[in-house]
Scaffold this motif. Structure first.
Motif, short mmCIF file in Angstrom:
data_model
loop_
_atom_site.label_atom_id
_atom_site.label_comp_id
_atom_site.label_asym_id
_atom_site.label_seq_id
_atom_site.Cartn_x
_atom_site.Cartn_y
_atom_site.Cartn_z
N ARG A 71 0.76 -1.32 0.01
CA ARG A 71 -0.04 -0.14 0.08
C ARG A 71 0.71 1.22 -0.19
N ARG A 74 2.19 2.03 -3.75
CA ARG A 74 0.98 2.67 -4.28
C ARG A 74 0.94 4.26 -3.75
N LEU A 84 1.49 2.95 -11.47
CA LEU A 84 1.64 1.61 -11.49
C LEU A 84 0.83 0.54 -12.16
#
Length: 113
Positions: A71, A74, A84
């Motif tokens: 996470r 990201r 991404l």
């Protein structure tokens, strides 16, 4: 151009690689790439790739897609305006080949799992 990608190998511009690797936007490769935590992909794992300022990073997550971006990665990429794309290797190979003529693309490929 990625020509083929199979379990344990990838062929890029006629050269066969048999270890996980990073492809930088200038097309040079870094063989023997390892992640700090096996099947988890973090910002620390691709720090130099991020510094190379790609518009897109394609993560080949393995033949069966077992490598997962965390996470925090990201979030970091979103803050930097980097897209991404994380998908199993066959799809990642197609995405890479499709985008390299239009965008500044980097990639990382986990060649097993």
């Amino acid at each position: 151009m990625i020509e083929t990608c199979e379990f344990g190998s990838i062929v890029i511009d006629g050269k066969k690689h048999t270890s996980d690797l990073i492809i930088y936007p200038d097309r040079h490769t870094e063989d023997g790439w390892r992640r700090k935590s096996g099947h988890r992909l973090s910002g620390d794992d691709i720090g130099d790739l991020i510094k190379s300022e790609p518009e897109v990073i394609i993560a080949g997550t393995g033949v069966n897609g077992r490598m997962k971006p965390d996470r925090e990665l990201r979030k970091l990429l979103a803050q930097k305006g980097i897209t991404l794309i994380a998908e199993p290797n066959q799809n990642a190979m197609k995405s890479y080949n499709k985008l390299i003529s239009a965008k500044r693309v980097g990639a990382c490929f986990h060649l097993t799992c």
